[in-house]
Design a protein around this motif. Structure first.
Motif, PDB file in Angstrom:
ATOM      1  N   ASN A 150      34.151   4.020  45.482  1.00 32.77           N
ATOM      2  CA  ASN A 150      33.236   4.382  46.557  1.00 32.77           C
ATOM      3  C   ASN A 150      33.823   3.954  47.900  1.00 32.77           C
ATOM      4  O   ASN A 150      34.333   2.839  48.040  1.00 32.77           O
ATOM      5  N   ASN A 205      32.328   4.569  51.899  1.00 26.21           N
ATOM      6  CA  ASN A 205      31.278   5.205  52.680  1.00 26.21           C
ATOM      7  C   ASN A 205      31.794   5.741  54.006  1.00 26.21           C
ATOM      8  O   ASN A 205      32.434   5.024  54.775  1.00 26.21           O
ATOM      9  N   GLU A 238      29.589   6.736  56.232  1.00 32.50           N
ATOM     10  CA  GLU A 238      28.528   6.136  57.045  1.00 32.50           C
ATOM     11  C   GLU A 238      27.811   7.117  57.966  1.00 32.50           C
ATOM     12  O   GLU A 238      26.591   7.137  58.020  1.00 32.50           O
ATOM     13  N   SER A 293      30.548   8.555  47.994  1.00 39.49           N
ATOM     14  CA  SER A 293      30.483   8.195  49.406  1.00 39.49           C
ATOM     15  C   SER A 293      29.038   8.227  49.861  1.00 39.49           C
ATOM     16  O   SER A 293      28.190   8.875  49.242  1.00 39.49           O
ATOM     17  N   GLY A 294      28.770   7.518  50.952  1.00 38.84           N
ATOM     18  CA  GLY A 294      27.403   7.453  51.445  1.00 38.84           C
ATOM     19  C   GLY A 294      27.333   7.574  52.950  1.00 38.84           C
ATOM     20  O   GLY A 294      28.302   7.307  53.660  1.00 38.84           O
ATOM     21  N   SER A 304      24.053   2.314  48.906  1.00 40.99           N
ATOM     22  CA  SER A 304      25.197   2.643  48.048  1.00 40.99           C
ATOM     23  C   SER A 304      25.103   2.056  46.651  1.00 40.99           C
ATOM     24  O   SER A 304      25.457   2.710  45.674  1.00 40.99           O
TER      25      SER A 304
END
Length: 318
Positions: free
Chosen positions: A181, A183, A185, A221-222, A296
């Protein structure tokens, strides 16, 4: 929850934010309710974290789900110290010059994972731009230590971007985490104000490169919403992530840690989150988590099981 005024000795938590003008703090809407916990399991989790001298992103980032997660013995380990070399405008993790790496930390994390009896663990870290490899080997050592102690535990890593750290990503991927992972964002137009130390297309390329190195590894991903982004920008970001073959997308509401952090532009309604989820599934993500309190690592173990099932279903249908 940690605040801007917290100090280590005489060091403020966010020295780079101290002289910024105050930003308005919007009242949270009715659909955002954060629950605390005083359950015995919460206390047990806290004690295990303390006994092993560990840092958790749950505490350092002021996660709104800490009460729920720790009451289930789910804690997200944050390695390489509690001080980040970046100064993202949204983040409540301490910033400054970090201490040297604790070489016992990988074993301490593995010990805590064993004591907590975790089936799935999330390991994240601060950014360590001061290290030649950005801390990649330390992350890999932590993955390997967990595997040695708890061979049946699946491991998810939430990594820094390893900007200008050639070969760092390859070190982490070679340790074979079950989920990689990183991110993004926020949308690219916000990077200069929200994530100034990072580069959107570098982060996107990082995720794409993971799949090139190991096509079987799950990627994730976040992003946060409520930072001034437009809907079309969010949808374009989804397309970018799918071009990088990212499997799992998380979308959550940005919550402002203090008056010195980036202001919340707006609170996204549950209906809008559902609309983003529908759009993301239509674009081909294997799994999507989209809600105001999505983070996440929230429900990461349950989500990993769903992720595996979704891939199996996709392969069966092919």
């Amino acid at each position: 929850m940690a605040t801007l005024l917290d100090t280590i000795g005489d060091r403020p938590r966010h020295p780079e934010k101290a002289h910024r003008p105050d930003q308005p703090v919007m009242k949270k809407p009715d659909w955002i309710r954060v629950r605390s916990s005083s359950s015995p399991v919460f206390t047990e989790t806290k004690n295990i974290v303390r006994e092993n001298n560990l840092v958790t992103v749950c505490e350092e980032a002021g996660c709104p789900n800490i009460g729920e997660c720790w009451s289930k013995k789910h804690a997200t380990m944050m390695i390489m110290g509690d001080t980040c070399t970046r100064a993202c405008a949204f983040c409540n993790v301490r910033t400054g010059k970090p201490a040297a790496l604790d070489l016992k930390e990988p074993e301490n994390v593995a010990n805590a994972v064993e004591k907590l009896g975790l089936n799935h663990v999330v390991v994240t870290s601060v950014d360590r731009d001061d290290l030649d490899d950005g801390g990649a080997q330390h992350i890999a050592d932590t993955i390997l230590a967990i595997r040695k102690r708890s061979p049946n535990t699946t491991v998810e890593v939430l990594t820094p971007d390893f900007l200008r750290k050639d070969g760092a990503l390859e070190i982490v991927v070679a340790a074979k985490p079950d989920v990689f992972n990183h991110n993004l964002e926020t949308v690219p137009g916000n990077y200069l104000t929200v994530r100034p130390g990072a580069r959107y297309y570098h982060s996107m390329r990082l995720l794409e490169r993971v799949k090139e190195l190991d096509p079987t590894m799950f990627t994730k991903s976040g992003m946060m919403v409520g930072l001034g982004e437009e809907r079309n920008e969010v949808l374009q970001m989804m397309d970018d992530l799918r071009m990088a073959n990212v499997d799992f997308l998380t979308i959550g509401q940005y919550l402002q840690p203090s008056k010195k952090h980036h202001a919340v532009s707006h609170f996204v309604t549950p209906e809008e989150f559902k609309s983003y989820e529908t759009a993301a599934y239509a674009k081909g993500f294997l799994l999507v988590s989209s809600s105001p309190l999505t983070r996440s690592s929230h429900h990461a173990g349950e989500d990993f099981a769903k992720l595996k099932a979704a891939r199996q279903a996709q392969m069966s249908a092919a």
